[in-house]
Design an enzyme around this catalytic site. Sequence first.
Site, PDB file in Angstrom:
ATOM      1  N   HIS A  83      30.543  36.438  35.313  1.00 10.70           N
ATOM      2  CA  HIS A  83      30.967  37.656  36.005  1.00 10.70           C
ATOM      3  C   HIS A  83      29.816  38.508  36.533  1.00 10.70           C
ATOM      4  O   HIS A  83      29.800  39.734  36.387  1.00 10.70           O
ATOM      5  CB  HIS A  83      31.852  38.501  35.084  1.00 10.70           C
ATOM      6  CG  HIS A  83      33.199  37.873  34.797  1.00 10.70           C
ATOM      7  ND1 HIS A  83      33.827  37.001  35.657  1.00 10.70           N
ATOM      8  CD2 HIS A  83      34.054  37.996  33.731  1.00 10.70           C
ATOM      9  CE1 HIS A  83      34.996  36.631  35.148  1.00 10.70           C
ATOM     10  NE2 HIS A  83      35.157  37.211  33.970  1.00 10.70           N
ATOM     11  N   HIS A 109      39.795  41.845  38.047  1.00  5.72           N
ATOM     12  CA  HIS A 109      40.045  41.323  36.705  1.00  5.72           C
ATOM     13  C   HIS A 109      41.121  42.121  35.962  1.00  5.72           C
ATOM     14  O   HIS A 109      41.059  42.272  34.741  1.00  5.72           O
ATOM     15  CB  HIS A 109      38.729  41.324  35.924  1.00  5.72           C
ATOM     16  CG  HIS A 109      38.663  40.346  34.801  1.00  5.72           C
ATOM     17  ND1 HIS A 109      39.428  40.443  33.668  1.00  5.72           N
ATOM     18  CD2 HIS A 109      37.913  39.229  34.643  1.00  5.72           C
ATOM     19  CE1 HIS A 109      39.136  39.452  32.848  1.00  5.72           C
ATOM     20  NE2 HIS A 109      38.223  38.695  33.413  1.00  5.72           N
ATOM     21  N   GLU A 126      43.130  35.972  38.279  1.00  2.00           N
ATOM     22  CA  GLU A 126      41.921  36.297  39.040  1.00  2.00           C
ATOM     23  C   GLU A 126      41.828  35.340  40.222  1.00  2.00           C
ATOM     24  O   GLU A 126      41.542  34.171  40.047  1.00  2.00           O
ATOM     25  CB  GLU A 126      40.691  36.158  38.133  1.00  2.00           C
ATOM     26  CG  GLU A 126      40.755  37.016  36.878  1.00  2.00           C
ATOM     27  CD  GLU A 126      39.884  36.450  35.750  1.00  2.00           C
ATOM     28  OE1 GLU A 126      38.670  36.310  35.937  1.00  2.00           O
ATOM     29  OE2 GLU A 126      40.438  36.138  34.682  1.00  2.00           O
TER      30      GLU A 126
HETATM   31  C1  GLA Z   1      37.455  35.636  32.480  1.00  4.36           C
HETATM   32  C2  GLA Z   1      36.957  34.458  31.755  1.00  4.36           C
HETATM   33  C3  GLA Z   1      37.340  34.557  30.316  1.00  4.36           C
HETATM   34  C4  GLA Z   1      36.802  35.837  29.729  1.00  4.36           C
HETATM   35  C5  GLA Z   1      37.278  37.012  30.523  1.00  4.36           C
HETATM   36  C6  GLA Z   1      36.654  38.288  30.059  1.00  4.36           C
HETATM   37  O1  GLA Z   1      38.790  35.598  32.636  1.00  4.36           O
HETATM   38  O2  GLA Z   1      37.404  33.250  32.306  1.00  4.36           O
HETATM   39  O3  GLA Z   1      36.854  33.462  29.620  1.00  4.36           O
HETATM   40  O4  GLA Z   1      35.417  35.802  29.740  1.00  4.36           O
HETATM   41  O5  GLA Z   1      36.989  36.834  31.875  1.00  4.36           O
HETATM   42  O6  GLA Z   1      36.794  38.486  28.693  1.00  4.36           O
END
Ligand code: GLA
Length: 379
Positions: free
Chosen positions: A133, A207, A344
Amino acid sequence: MLRRRPFAVFTLAALTTVGVAMTAEAGTRIERKAWGTTPEGQTVELFTLSREGAPTVAVTNHGAYLVSILAPDRDGQAADVILGYSDLAGYLADGGYLGAVVGRYANRIAGGTFSLGGQTYTLARNNGPNHLHGGPGGFHRKLWTPRVVTGPEGDTLELTYLSVDGEEGYPGALTATVVYSLTAEGGLRLDYSATTDASTVVNLTNHAYFNLAGEGSGDILGHEMQIESNAFTPVDETLIPTGELRPVEGSPLDFRKPVALGARIDDPYPQLQAGGGYDHNFVVRGAPGELRLAARVYEPGSGRVLEVLTTEPGVQLYSGNFLDGSIVGKSGRPYEKRGGFCLETQHFPDSPNQPEFPPVVLEPGDRYEQTTVFRFSVR
Ligand code: GLA
Protein backbone atom coordinates in the site's frame (compact mmCIF):
# COMPACT_ATOMS: atom_id res chain seq x y z
CA MET A 1 -57.87 17.26 -13.17
CA LEU A 2 -58.69 20.96 -13.58
CA ARG A 3 -55.48 21.96 -11.82
CA ARG A 4 -53.15 19.67 -13.67
CA ARG A 5 -52.92 21.59 -16.87
CA PRO A 6 -52.06 25.05 -15.51
CA PHE A 7 -49.57 23.40 -13.13
CA ALA A 8 -47.84 21.64 -16.00
CA VAL A 9 -47.64 24.83 -18.01
CA PHE A 10 -46.18 26.70 -15.05
CA THR A 11 -43.57 23.98 -14.48
CA LEU A 12 -42.46 24.05 -18.09
CA ALA A 13 -42.15 27.84 -18.04
CA ALA A 14 -40.18 27.69 -14.81
CA LEU A 15 -37.89 25.07 -16.26
CA THR A 16 -37.04 27.12 -19.31
CA THR A 17 -36.34 30.31 -17.37
CA VAL A 18 -34.47 28.93 -14.38
CA GLY A 19 -33.38 25.62 -15.86
CA VAL A 20 -29.73 25.93 -14.89
CA ALA A 21 -30.46 26.90 -11.30
CA MET A 22 -32.91 24.03 -10.94
CA THR A 23 -30.38 21.50 -12.19
CA ALA A 24 -27.79 22.74 -9.74
CA GLU A 25 -30.27 22.53 -6.88
CA ALA A 26 -31.17 18.97 -7.81
CA GLY A 27 -27.47 18.05 -7.89
CA THR A 28 -24.83 17.59 -5.21
CA ARG A 29 -24.09 20.12 -2.48
CA ILE A 30 -20.84 20.11 -0.57
CA GLU A 31 -20.40 21.62 2.86
CA ARG A 32 -16.91 22.06 4.24
CA LYS A 33 -15.62 22.67 7.74
CA ALA A 34 -12.29 22.72 9.57
CA TRP A 35 -11.68 19.32 11.17
CA GLY A 36 -8.41 19.77 13.05
CA THR A 37 -4.71 20.08 12.30
CA THR A 38 -1.90 17.73 11.38
CA PRO A 39 1.09 17.38 13.74
CA GLU A 40 2.83 19.86 11.39
CA GLY A 41 0.07 22.39 12.02
CA GLN A 42 -1.71 22.18 8.65
CA THR A 43 -5.47 22.60 8.68
CA VAL A 44 -7.48 19.53 7.73
CA GLU A 45 -11.02 19.82 6.44
CA LEU A 46 -14.09 17.60 6.36
CA PHE A 47 -16.34 17.74 3.31
CA THR A 48 -19.91 16.49 3.34
CA LEU A 49 -21.52 15.62 0.02
CA SER A 50 -25.29 15.32 -0.18
CA ARG A 51 -27.73 14.75 -2.99
CA GLU A 52 -31.36 13.70 -3.22
CA GLY A 53 -31.54 9.92 -3.72
CA ALA A 54 -27.85 9.35 -2.93
CA PRO A 55 -26.07 8.46 0.32
CA THR A 56 -24.60 11.32 2.36
CA VAL A 57 -20.84 11.01 2.23
CA ALA A 58 -18.08 12.60 4.29
CA VAL A 59 -14.50 12.85 3.01
CA THR A 60 -11.40 14.44 4.50
CA ASN A 61 -8.42 15.82 2.61
CA HIS A 62 -6.08 14.06 5.06
CA GLY A 63 -5.28 10.88 3.11
CA ALA A 64 -8.36 11.53 0.93
CA TYR A 65 -10.15 9.21 3.38
CA LEU A 66 -13.81 8.34 2.99
CA VAL A 67 -15.01 9.08 6.52
CA SER A 68 -18.66 8.04 6.40
CA ILE A 69 -21.41 6.88 4.08
CA LEU A 70 -24.92 7.26 5.42
CA ALA A 71 -27.26 5.01 3.46
CA PRO A 72 -30.92 4.20 4.16
CA ASP A 73 -32.16 0.67 4.81
CA ARG A 74 -35.38 -0.72 3.32
CA ASP A 75 -37.41 1.24 5.93
CA GLY A 76 -35.60 4.49 5.21
CA GLN A 77 -33.44 4.34 8.36
CA ALA A 78 -29.95 5.63 7.65
CA ALA A 79 -26.82 3.96 9.01
CA ASP A 80 -23.14 4.57 8.47
CA VAL A 81 -22.02 1.64 6.33
CA ILE A 82 -18.23 2.06 6.47
CA LEU A 83 -15.77 1.54 9.30
CA GLY A 84 -13.83 4.54 10.57
CA TYR A 85 -12.84 6.77 13.46
CA SER A 86 -14.76 9.44 15.34
CA ASP A 87 -12.17 12.16 14.81
CA LEU A 88 -9.09 13.24 12.88
CA ALA A 89 -6.74 11.84 15.54
CA GLY A 90 -8.00 8.36 14.67
CA TYR A 91 -7.19 8.85 10.99
CA LEU A 92 -3.77 10.34 11.70
CA ALA A 93 -2.88 7.14 13.58
CA ASP A 94 -4.74 4.69 11.31
CA GLY A 95 -2.89 1.47 10.48
CA GLY A 96 -5.78 -0.34 8.79
CA TYR A 97 -6.42 2.00 5.82
CA LEU A 98 -10.04 2.48 6.96
CA GLY A 99 -11.47 4.33 3.94
CA ALA A 100 -8.08 5.60 2.72
CA VAL A 101 -7.06 6.33 -0.81
CA VAL A 102 -4.07 4.03 -1.26
CA GLY A 103 -1.05 4.87 -3.43
CA ARG A 104 1.34 5.16 -5.12
CA TYR A 105 0.92 1.42 -5.54
CA ALA A 106 -2.03 -0.26 -3.82
CA ASN A 107 -1.51 -3.83 -2.58
CA ARG A 108 1.81 -5.72 -2.59
CA ILE A 109 5.08 -5.52 -4.49
CA ALA A 110 7.18 -8.66 -3.93
CA GLY A 111 10.37 -8.15 -1.96
CA GLY A 112 9.83 -4.38 -2.05
CA THR A 113 11.61 -4.09 -5.37
CA PHE A 114 10.96 -3.72 -9.09
CA SER A 115 12.84 -2.72 -12.23
CA LEU A 116 11.93 -0.08 -14.76
CA GLY A 117 13.98 1.14 -17.71
CA GLY A 118 16.98 -0.94 -16.63
CA GLN A 119 16.99 0.56 -13.17
CA THR A 120 16.11 -1.27 -9.93
CA TYR A 121 14.04 0.52 -7.31
CA THR A 122 13.95 -0.37 -3.64
CA LEU A 123 10.85 0.25 -1.57
CA ALA A 124 10.01 -0.22 2.10
CA ARG A 125 9.27 -3.77 3.20
CA ASN A 126 6.40 -2.94 5.48
CA ASN A 127 4.48 -6.23 5.21
CA GLY A 128 6.72 -9.18 6.00
CA PRO A 129 9.16 -9.42 3.10
CA ASN A 130 6.94 -7.28 0.84
CA HIS A 131 5.95 -3.70 0.16
CA LEU A 132 2.30 -2.89 0.92
CA HIS A 133 0.00 0.00 0.00
CA GLY A 134 2.65 2.54 -1.02
CA GLY A 135 4.78 2.13 2.09
CA PRO A 136 4.55 3.62 5.60
CA GLY A 137 4.45 7.14 4.15
CA GLY A 138 1.94 6.27 1.42
CA PHE A 139 -0.77 8.56 0.07
CA HIS A 140 -3.02 7.80 3.06
CA ARG A 141 -0.56 9.78 5.20
CA LYS A 142 -0.58 12.88 3.00
CA LEU A 143 -2.53 16.10 3.04
CA TRP A 144 -4.32 16.52 -0.28
CA THR A 145 -5.19 19.93 -1.71
CA PRO A 146 -8.98 20.30 -1.91
CA ARG A 147 -11.08 22.17 -4.45
CA VAL A 148 -14.86 22.23 -4.66
CA VAL A 149 -15.80 22.43 -8.33
CA THR A 150 -19.33 23.39 -9.33
CA GLY A 151 -20.70 21.98 -12.57
CA PRO A 152 -24.05 21.10 -14.16
CA GLU A 153 -24.70 18.34 -11.58
CA GLY A 154 -23.77 20.49 -8.62
CA ASP A 155 -20.57 20.27 -6.59
CA THR A 156 -17.76 17.74 -6.85
CA LEU A 157 -14.77 17.42 -4.54
CA GLU A 158 -11.37 17.36 -6.22
CA LEU A 159 -8.37 16.32 -4.11
CA THR A 160 -4.86 16.60 -5.51
CA TYR A 161 -1.55 15.35 -4.17
CA LEU A 162 1.91 15.87 -5.65
CA SER A 163 4.21 12.97 -4.78
CA VAL A 164 7.79 14.09 -5.34
CA ASP A 165 10.39 12.11 -7.29
CA GLY A 166 11.82 9.40 -5.02
CA GLU A 167 9.07 9.56 -2.41
CA GLU A 168 8.81 6.14 -0.72
CA GLY A 169 11.35 4.94 -3.28
CA TYR A 170 9.21 5.46 -6.38
CA PRO A 171 10.66 7.25 -9.42
CA GLY A 172 9.13 10.37 -10.99
CA ALA A 173 7.11 13.25 -9.61
CA LEU A 174 3.51 12.07 -9.75
CA THR A 175 0.48 14.35 -9.59
CA ALA A 176 -2.52 12.36 -8.41
CA THR A 177 -6.12 13.56 -8.34
CA VAL A 178 -9.26 11.98 -6.95
CA VAL A 179 -12.65 13.50 -7.69
CA TYR A 180 -15.47 12.45 -5.36
CA SER A 181 -19.01 12.97 -6.66
CA LEU A 182 -22.53 11.65 -6.11
CA THR A 183 -24.60 10.35 -9.00
CA ALA A 184 -28.31 10.68 -9.71
CA GLU A 185 -28.54 6.86 -9.43
CA GLY A 186 -27.47 6.72 -5.77
CA GLY A 187 -23.80 6.23 -6.45
CA LEU A 188 -20.63 7.55 -4.91
CA ARG A 189 -18.23 7.99 -7.80
CA LEU A 190 -14.43 8.19 -7.54
CA ASP A 191 -12.54 9.39 -10.60
CA TYR A 192 -8.79 8.97 -10.14
CA SER A 193 -6.15 10.34 -12.50
CA ALA A 194 -2.40 10.83 -12.46
CA THR A 195 0.44 12.20 -14.56
CA THR A 196 4.18 11.90 -14.11
CA ASP A 197 7.44 13.55 -15.26
CA ALA A 198 9.36 10.23 -15.47
CA SER A 199 8.49 6.54 -15.96
CA THR A 200 6.84 5.17 -12.83
CA VAL A 201 4.25 2.66 -11.64
CA VAL A 202 0.84 3.61 -10.30
CA ASN A 203 -2.14 1.76 -8.86
CA LEU A 204 -4.70 3.73 -6.86
CA THR A 205 -7.68 2.42 -4.92
CA ASN A 206 -9.96 3.16 -2.02
CA HIS A 207 -9.73 0.87 0.99
CA ALA A 208 -13.19 1.40 2.55
CA TYR A 209 -14.38 -1.42 4.81
CA PHE A 210 -18.12 -1.90 4.36
CA ASN A 211 -20.65 -3.31 6.76
CA LEU A 212 -24.07 -2.85 5.18
CA ALA A 213 -25.79 -3.58 8.50
CA GLY A 214 -23.97 -0.54 9.92
CA GLU A 215 -20.40 -0.11 11.16
CA GLY A 216 -19.68 -1.80 14.47
CA SER A 217 -22.76 -4.04 14.22
CA GLY A 218 -20.86 -7.34 14.12
CA ASP A 219 -19.31 -9.47 11.41
CA ILE A 220 -20.07 -9.38 7.70
CA LEU A 221 -20.35 -13.15 7.23
CA GLY A 222 -24.08 -13.02 6.44
CA HIS A 223 -23.66 -10.55 3.57
CA GLU A 224 -24.45 -12.16 0.22
CA MET A 225 -21.59 -11.54 -2.17
CA GLN A 226 -21.62 -11.78 -5.93
CA ILE A 227 -18.46 -11.10 -7.93
CA GLU A 228 -18.39 -10.75 -11.71
CA SER A 229 -15.33 -12.92 -12.03
CA ASN A 230 -14.43 -16.28 -13.52
CA ALA A 231 -10.84 -16.36 -12.25
CA PHE A 232 -8.60 -15.10 -9.47
CA THR A 233 -4.88 -14.66 -8.94
CA PRO A 234 -3.73 -17.31 -6.40
CA VAL A 235 -1.08 -16.17 -3.94
CA ASP A 236 1.90 -17.61 -2.08
CA GLU A 237 2.10 -17.64 1.71
CA THR A 238 3.15 -13.96 1.74
CA LEU A 239 0.12 -13.03 -0.44
CA ILE A 240 2.12 -12.42 -3.63
CA PRO A 241 0.40 -13.73 -6.82
CA THR A 242 2.02 -16.81 -8.29
CA GLY A 243 1.23 -15.54 -11.80
CA GLU A 244 -1.51 -18.10 -12.39
CA LEU A 245 -5.05 -17.05 -13.32
CA ARG A 246 -7.10 -19.82 -11.73
CA PRO A 247 -10.76 -20.46 -12.59
CA VAL A 248 -12.99 -19.92 -9.54
CA GLU A 249 -15.15 -22.87 -10.52
CA GLY A 250 -15.38 -25.52 -7.82
CA SER A 251 -13.57 -23.39 -5.22
CA PRO A 252 -14.75 -21.27 -2.26
CA LEU A 253 -13.81 -18.26 -4.40
CA ASP A 254 -16.67 -18.91 -6.77
CA PHE A 255 -18.98 -15.92 -6.25
CA ARG A 256 -20.52 -16.00 -9.72
CA LYS A 257 -23.87 -16.57 -7.99
CA PRO A 258 -24.69 -14.72 -4.73
CA VAL A 259 -23.48 -16.60 -1.68
CA ALA A 260 -22.99 -15.64 1.98
CA LEU A 261 -19.45 -14.42 2.61
CA GLY A 262 -19.20 -16.73 5.60
CA ALA A 263 -20.54 -19.87 3.91
CA ARG A 264 -17.11 -21.22 2.86
CA ILE A 265 -14.65 -18.79 4.46
CA ASP A 266 -13.19 -21.42 6.80
CA ASP A 267 -13.08 -24.24 4.25
CA PRO A 268 -9.78 -26.17 4.27
CA TYR A 269 -8.83 -24.65 0.92
CA PRO A 270 -5.11 -23.71 0.98
CA GLN A 271 -5.70 -20.30 -0.65
CA LEU A 272 -8.04 -19.29 2.17
CA GLN A 273 -5.49 -20.36 4.76
CA ALA A 274 -2.83 -18.09 3.23
CA GLY A 275 -4.97 -15.01 3.82
CA GLY A 276 -6.86 -16.15 6.93
CA GLY A 277 -10.03 -15.79 4.89
CA TYR A 278 -10.62 -13.88 1.68
CA ASP A 279 -7.73 -11.62 0.67
CA HIS A 280 -7.62 -12.20 -3.06
CA ASN A 281 -7.61 -10.36 -6.34
CA PHE A 282 -10.40 -11.35 -8.70
CA VAL A 283 -10.15 -10.80 -12.45
CA VAL A 284 -13.19 -8.68 -13.29
CA ARG A 285 -15.11 -9.96 -16.31
CA GLY A 286 -15.27 -7.70 -19.36
CA ALA A 287 -12.94 -5.10 -20.77
CA PRO A 288 -10.71 -3.03 -18.46
CA GLY A 289 -11.25 0.64 -19.19
CA GLU A 290 -15.01 0.16 -19.41
CA LEU A 291 -17.09 1.00 -16.37
CA ARG A 292 -18.77 -2.34 -15.62
CA LEU A 293 -20.19 -4.21 -12.65
CA ALA A 294 -17.53 -5.89 -10.52
CA ALA A 295 -19.53 -6.96 -7.46
CA ARG A 296 -22.95 -6.82 -5.86
CA VAL A 297 -23.45 -7.27 -2.12
CA TYR A 298 -26.75 -7.69 -0.30
CA GLU A 299 -27.30 -7.54 3.45
CA PRO A 300 -30.54 -9.43 4.19
CA GLY A 301 -31.28 -7.78 7.56
CA SER A 302 -31.31 -4.17 6.35
CA GLY A 303 -32.07 -4.81 2.69
CA ARG A 304 -29.12 -2.64 1.66
CA VAL A 305 -27.45 -3.43 -1.65
CA LEU A 306 -24.02 -2.22 -2.69
CA GLU A 307 -22.93 -2.47 -6.31
CA VAL A 308 -19.33 -1.80 -7.24
CA LEU A 309 -18.62 -0.71 -10.79
CA THR A 310 -15.12 -0.12 -12.05
CA THR A 311 -12.86 0.41 -15.03
CA GLU A 312 -10.11 -1.61 -13.32
CA PRO A 313 -8.99 -5.11 -14.36
CA GLY A 314 -9.24 -6.48 -10.81
CA VAL A 315 -10.91 -6.24 -7.42
CA GLN A 316 -9.43 -7.38 -4.10
CA LEU A 317 -11.95 -9.00 -1.81
CA TYR A 318 -10.60 -8.63 1.70
CA SER A 319 -12.79 -10.00 4.48
CA GLY A 320 -11.28 -7.97 7.32
CA ASN A 321 -9.25 -10.92 8.59
CA PHE A 322 -6.70 -8.74 10.37
CA LEU A 323 -9.26 -6.74 12.35
CA ASP A 324 -8.95 -7.97 15.94
CA GLY A 325 -11.03 -5.67 18.11
CA SER A 326 -8.17 -3.31 18.85
CA ILE A 327 -9.67 -0.50 16.74
CA VAL A 328 -12.56 1.17 18.50
CA GLY A 329 -14.76 2.64 15.81
CA LYS A 330 -16.61 5.90 15.38
CA SER A 331 -19.58 4.91 17.51
CA GLY A 332 -17.42 3.47 20.29
CA ARG A 333 -17.72 -0.19 19.31
CA PRO A 334 -14.63 -2.33 18.60
CA TYR A 335 -14.13 -3.66 15.10
CA GLU A 336 -13.87 -7.42 15.54
CA LYS A 337 -12.31 -9.87 13.10
CA ARG A 338 -14.32 -9.79 9.85
CA GLY A 339 -16.30 -6.77 11.02
CA GLY A 340 -16.05 -5.26 7.53
CA PHE A 341 -15.16 -6.26 3.99
CA CYS A 342 -13.25 -4.35 1.31
CA LEU A 343 -13.70 -4.43 -2.44
CA GLU A 344 -10.53 -2.68 -3.59
CA THR A 345 -10.74 -2.02 -7.32
CA GLN A 346 -7.23 -2.22 -8.70
CA HIS A 347 -4.57 -3.52 -11.02
CA PHE A 348 -3.34 -6.95 -9.96
CA PRO A 349 -0.98 -7.14 -6.97
CA ASP A 350 2.74 -7.19 -7.79
CA SER A 351 2.12 -6.17 -11.42
CA PRO A 352 5.46 -4.28 -11.59
CA ASN A 353 7.14 -7.73 -11.35
CA GLN A 354 4.62 -9.70 -13.42
CA PRO A 355 4.89 -8.87 -17.12
CA GLU A 356 1.86 -11.07 -17.95
CA PHE A 357 -0.46 -8.88 -15.86
CA PRO A 358 -2.13 -5.73 -17.26
CA PRO A 359 0.55 -3.02 -17.26
CA VAL A 360 0.90 -0.43 -14.50
CA VAL A 361 3.70 1.71 -15.94
CA LEU A 362 2.89 5.38 -16.46
CA GLU A 363 5.02 7.39 -18.87
CA PRO A 364 5.40 11.17 -19.06
CA GLY A 365 2.74 12.60 -21.38
CA ASP A 366 0.32 9.74 -20.59
CA ARG A 367 -2.51 9.88 -18.13
CA TYR A 368 -3.49 7.21 -15.63
CA GLU A 369 -7.26 6.98 -15.12
CA GLN A 370 -9.50 4.81 -13.02
CA THR A 371 -13.17 5.19 -12.17
CA THR A 372 -15.06 3.31 -9.47
CA VAL A 373 -18.69 3.74 -8.42
CA PHE A 374 -20.17 2.46 -5.14
CA ARG A 375 -23.89 2.42 -5.86
CA PHE A 376 -26.42 1.95 -3.06
CA SER A 377 -30.01 0.74 -3.19
CA VAL A 378 -32.38 -1.45 -1.13
CA ARG A 379 -34.24 -4.66 -1.73
C1 GLA B 1 -5.31 -5.19 1.87
C2 GLA B 1 -4.45 -6.38 1.92
C3 GLA B 1 -4.67 -7.10 3.20
C4 GLA B 1 -4.41 -6.18 4.37
C5 GLA B 1 -5.26 -4.95 4.26
C6 GLA B 1 -4.93 -3.95 5.31
O1 GLA B 1 -6.60 -5.51 1.68
O2 GLA B 1 -4.64 -7.23 0.83
O3 GLA B 1 -3.85 -8.22 3.27
O4 GLA B 1 -3.07 -5.82 4.38
O5 GLA B 1 -5.09 -4.36 3.00
O6 GLA B 1 -4.95 -4.49 6.59
